[in-house]
Design a protein around this motif. Structure first.
Motif, PDB file in Angstrom:
ATOM      1  N   THR A 238      77.009 -48.552 -55.435  1.00 15.51           N
ATOM      2  CA  THR A 238      76.863 -49.825 -54.737  1.00 15.51           C
ATOM      3  C   THR A 238      77.010 -51.035 -55.655  1.00 15.51           C
ATOM      4  OG1 THR A 238      75.298 -48.623 -53.343  1.00 15.51           O
ATOM      5  CG2 THR A 238      75.444 -50.996 -53.013  1.00 15.51           C
ATOM      6  N   ASP A 239      76.528 -50.937 -56.890  1.00 14.04           N
ATOM      7  CA  ASP A 239      76.598 -52.099 -57.785  1.00 14.04           C
ATOM      8  C   ASP A 239      77.987 -52.309 -58.377  1.00 14.04           C
ATOM      9  OD1 ASP A 239      76.735 -50.015 -59.581  1.00 14.04           O
ATOM     10  OD2 ASP A 239      75.271 -50.859 -60.985  1.00 14.04           O
TER      11      ASP A 239
ATOM     12  N   TYR B 287      78.607 -47.219 -50.576  1.00 13.85           N
ATOM     13  CA  TYR B 287      77.226 -46.818 -50.825  1.00 13.85           C
ATOM     14  C   TYR B 287      77.119 -45.374 -51.299  1.00 13.85           C
ATOM     15  CZ  TYR B 287      76.960 -50.986 -48.002  1.00 13.85           C
ATOM     16  OH  TYR B 287      77.158 -52.257 -47.525  1.00 13.85           O
TER      17      TYR B 287
ATOM     18  N   PHE C  23      78.380 -53.817 -43.143  1.00 12.54           N
ATOM     19  CA  PHE C  23      78.403 -54.605 -44.382  1.00 12.54           C
ATOM     20  C   PHE C  23      79.368 -53.922 -45.348  1.00 12.54           C
ATOM     21  CE2 PHE C  23      74.467 -57.459 -44.642  1.00 12.54           C
ATOM     22  CZ  PHE C  23      74.448 -57.647 -43.277  1.00 12.54           C
TER      23      PHE C  23
ATOM     24  N   GLY D 112      81.941 -53.825 -48.903  1.00  5.46           N
ATOM     25  CA  GLY D 112      82.059 -54.300 -50.273  1.00  5.46           C
ATOM     26  C   GLY D 112      80.925 -53.843 -51.172  1.00  5.46           C
TER      27      GLY D 112
ATOM     28  N   ASP E  11      77.994 -54.382 -53.991  1.00  2.31           N
ATOM     29  CA  ASP E  11      76.942 -55.391 -53.947  1.00  2.31           C
ATOM     30  C   ASP E  11      76.048 -55.235 -55.168  1.00  2.31           C
ATOM     31  OD1 ASP E  11      74.982 -57.211 -53.331  1.00  2.31           O
ATOM     32  OD2 ASP E  11      74.086 -56.028 -51.724  1.00  2.31           O
ATOM     33  N   HIS E  12      76.296 -56.044 -56.190  1.00  2.00           N
ATOM     34  CA  HIS E  12      75.472 -55.941 -57.387  1.00  2.00           C
ATOM     35  C   HIS E  12      74.039 -56.384 -57.133  1.00  2.00           C
ATOM     36  CE1 HIS E  12      74.091 -56.683 -61.585  1.00  2.00           C
ATOM     37  NE2 HIS E  12      74.787 -55.580 -61.781  1.00  2.00           N
ATOM     38  N   MET E  13      73.812 -57.072 -56.003  1.00  2.00           N
ATOM     39  CA  MET E  13      72.445 -57.465 -55.648  1.00  2.00           C
ATOM     40  C   MET E  13      71.577 -56.259 -55.303  1.00  2.00           C
ATOM     41  SD  MET E  13      72.119 -60.600 -56.209  1.00  2.00           S
ATOM     42  CE  MET E  13      70.560 -60.931 -55.379  1.00  2.00           C
ATOM     43  N   VAL E  14      72.182 -55.089 -55.208  1.00  2.00           N
ATOM     44  CA  VAL E  14      71.376 -53.882 -55.010  1.00  2.00           C
ATOM     45  C   VAL E  14      70.400 -53.713 -56.170  1.00  2.00           C
ATOM     46  CG1 VAL E  14      72.936 -52.261 -56.193  1.00  2.00           C
ATOM     47  CG2 VAL E  14      71.484 -51.439 -54.339  1.00  2.00           C
TER      48      VAL E  14
ATOM     49  N   PRO F 165      70.428 -59.921 -44.437  1.00  2.00           N
ATOM     50  CA  PRO F 165      70.305 -60.518 -45.782  1.00  2.00           C
ATOM     51  C   PRO F 165      68.879 -60.973 -46.090  1.00  2.00           C
ATOM     52  CG  PRO F 165      72.275 -61.332 -44.686  1.00  2.00           C
ATOM     53  CD  PRO F 165      71.486 -60.578 -43.655  1.00  2.00           C
TER      54      PRO F 165
END
Length: 688
Positions: free
Chosen positions: A230-231, A260, A307, A309, A311-314, A341
């Motif tokens: 994911t990141d 994911y 969702f 793409g 997602d480094h916010m993981v 979000p």
């Protein structure tokens, strides 16, 4: 050249020795299990997955993860496939391959801790070669029963460290977990250690440091690194893991990879080869498997997460791959997908207040708790309300470093309401019903927020023991009789095991298969999902060696919610009656009076009564604060509590029944005096 180096039937010691001697690394393909859980809501069907088996059989994999996790549950609930028949199919099609499961220690393939005798009974009877077992609390005590049974059976036990990156989870902490695992298993010669990076947040530096530390202390310990993508940084981290000494890496077919799941098998092989690390993989065969997936994967586009793409916010919210798609699906069905979000932001703050690992059942506890907070504020004050609670948590966690006394009095009062409506499993978590939290219990204000005036008494109830010691054995004979009463016939061993894991869904599954036979195994995916749409449409398949052709002749008009459908089955005309959602249904009774107890949410009644006193019946006396039933919703328990001392007048639902929010569950007669037989009370004056 044969790439096959391990096979079913080998002893754990032989398997471990073979991996140690192998130059470079080998792969576990998670394409048949975790890939589907992480990106396709566990909807990948055996009808399609079995087409990969001939390639897996010659590819040179260490193992195929084809079983366990939530695939078991969704299989019986949605795909209508038994995990037992999946094993049987794969055993025939790929006899060279070790079959691997993922088991959640005391939670097994369910979402609640099971008693020791059920764990023993089930693990003894499931035909799996490699048992990957994790604790979402890294409470190694919880693995003991699974470890003992698996190792006694001569199968390979693969204990897993639940891994994430956080200031409070450093290499020293993880080495303590490794020490406990090695002690539990009696050494390193008959196990493989898995580092289970569920959200995919490990960095090149952190993973290199951990694997190097493990190999320095336990040079013979075989390490399997499992990581989600994911990141966006999975490839360099897998390379770092291999360089540090990991012998086994988890991958999936390139054509299955979305956002994911796990790294692509061909891409990882190429990267390692370029860096001079040998890979035990027949690449030509692996390429054919990748191409085979391309033939059917588009049939599952509907199951992918909305969702898209990486997602480094993981690295902040730490929602794991396995929980992402199912959570989005629940949010979409619940009408709050647009708040996702915000929910993820609340999760990133919540997981600094209550510290554990967001993997099942922890991910469900986090998800249900945090989306409950967001939805409560949204109902009260809309989007501005949601933004307000996030600002409150940001101030508390990030500005005040969780110093409760540093918050303003009105902010303290609001925090003390934060967990007041938390699900039952959150309460069980902080009371130790799942085991010890990895770095200690949360602060006292969390208990005040959750339990109100009873918080001090509740803290006294907190358990330090493993659920294996705390949960009493259940009577298997009684449970089997319950199942056979529901079915009206003797149950098979496999049906009974399904029932032990998921009672309601197992019964639904068994009855579905009694009615529709092996249709889930033989119908093509497009037909299984969409059916035959217009006259002349047909489907052809082979079943038990005989060819079949089903052709749609006509669809009649709807009359009182019933439609008659005419089909030709091998040229014989047959008429079927189909009930639509408009068909007449029983009226649902709602709880409207003060003495009527309604369902707080939509869910399934999985218990009437409580573990201490067993089942309840009309006429029984219950006491204020006592659990009288339990609903399962979104994989979480939700206890129904008696609001006052009362006698049960009527139980309005059955075990395993699906109920709607507000549906009547119980009619109670309040007790105001010790004279139980004839309580004098005016119904209209009862407290709400």
């Amino acid at each position: 050249m044969s790439y096959i180096f391990v096979k079913p039937g080998m002893s754990p010691k032989e398997i471990v020795k073979k991996v140690r001697e192998l130059p470079g690394v080998c792969f576990v393909s998670v394409g048949m299990r975790d890939a589907g859980q992480s990106d396709y809501k566990n909807r990948l069907r055996m009808y399609d997955l079995k087409t990969l088996a001939p390639y897996y059989n010659e590819m040179g994999l260490f193992a195929a993860e084809c079983h366990g996790g939530a695939r078991w549950h969704v299989g019986i609930m949605n795909r209508r496939e038994s995990p037992f028949e999946e094993i049987e199919i794969l055993r025939k099609l790929m006899p060279n391959v070790l079959l691997q499961t993922l088991i959640r220690e005391t939670n097994m393939w369910g979402y609640r801790p099971y008693p020791k005798n059920i764990i023993e009974y089930v693990v003894e009877r499931v035909d799996i070669d490699v048992w990957r077992c994790f604790s979402f609390l890294n409470d190694v005590r919880n693995m003991r029963t699974v470890a003992e049974v698996v190792m006694k059976r001569g199968k390979l036990f693969e204990p897993a460290i639940s891994y994430t990156v956080a200031p409070w989870f450093d290499t020293k902490y993880y080495m303590k977990v490794v020490d406990e695992i090695v002690a539990l298993c009696g050494g390193t010669d008959e196990i493989i250690l898995c580092i289970k990076d569920m959200a995919g947040v490990g960095t090149v530096t952190s993973i290199t440091e951990l694997i190097d530390a493990i190999k320095q202390k336990y040079p013979d310990l075989v390490i399997n690194y499992h990581r989600h993508i994911t990141d966006g940084l999975a490839m360099p981290v897998l390379l770092a893991a291999a360089k540090a000494g990991a012998k086994i890496l988890d991958v999936e077919e390139d054509t299955l990879v979305r956002f994911y799941g796990h790294p692509p098998i061909l891409g990882v092989e190429a990267l390692l080869r370029e860096h001079g690390i040998p890979v035990n993989l027949n690449r030509k065969i692996a390429e054919k498997a990748v191409e085979k997936v391309r033939e059917w994967i588009r049939d599952y586009e509907w199951a992918e997460s909305p969702f898209k793409g990486f997602d480094h916010m993981v690295t902040k919210h730490k929602m794991p791959g396995g929980a992402f798609p199912s959570s989005f699906e629940q949010a979409e069905k619940g009408g709050f997908l647009h708040y996702m979000p915000y929910i993820l932001r609340v999760m990133s703050l919540y997981n600094q207040i209550v510290k554990y690992f967001d993997v099942t059942p922890g991910s469900q506890i986090t998800w249900v708790t945090c989306c409950g907070i967001v939805n409560r504020y949204a109902k009260e004050a809309g989007e501005e309300g949601v933004k307000h609670v996030i600002r409150l948590l940001e101030k508390f966690v990030e500005e005040k470093n969780q110093d409760f006394s540093a918050m303003e009095p009105e902010e303290q009062e609001e925090l003390l309401q934060l967990f007041r409506n938390a699900p039952g499993d959150f309460k069980n978590l902080i009371l130790g019903h799942y085991g010890r939290l990895p770095v200690g219990w949360p602060d006292e204000w969390v208990y005040k927020s959750t339990f109100g005036d009873e918080w001090q008494e509740k803290i006294k109830e907190r358990k330090e023991t493993s659920p294996l010691e705390a949960i009493p054995d259940e009577n298997l004979d009684i449970l089997r009789k319950q199942l056979e009463t529901e079915l009206g016939r003797p149950a098979t061993e496999e049906e009974f095991i399904l029932y032990l894991m998921h009672p309601k869904d197992a019964i639904d599954f068994i009855k579905f298969r009694e009615k529709y036979g092996d249709a889930p195994l033989v119908l093509p995916t497009k037909v299984w999902r969409e059916g035959l749409k217009k006259p002349g449409d047909k489907v052809e398949f082979e079943y038990e060696g005989k060819p079949y052709c089903i052709e749609l002749v006509s669809i009649g008009a709807e009359n009182d919610g019933v439609i008659h459908v005419v089909l030709k089955v091998n040229n014989k005309t047959r008429v079927f009656e189909v009930k639509t959602p408009k068909a007449k249904k029983e009226e649902i009774r709602k709880a409207v009076k003060p003495n009527e107890i309604g369902a707080p949410i939509s869910g399934t009644v999985w218990r009437i009564g409580n573990p201490k006193r067993g089942a309840l019946k009309p006429g029984d006396i219950v006491h204020k604060g006592e659990e009288i039933a339990n609903l399962e919703s979104m994989k979480m328990e939700n206890p129904i509590i008696a609001p006052f001392d009362a006698q049960i007048v009527e139980i309005c639902v059955k075990l395993n029944q699906r109920v709607e929010e507000g549906q009547l569950l119980f009619v109670l007669q309040p007790i105001e005096t010790a004279k139980i037989e004839e309580p004098e009370v005016r119904i209209e004056n009862l407290p709400h």
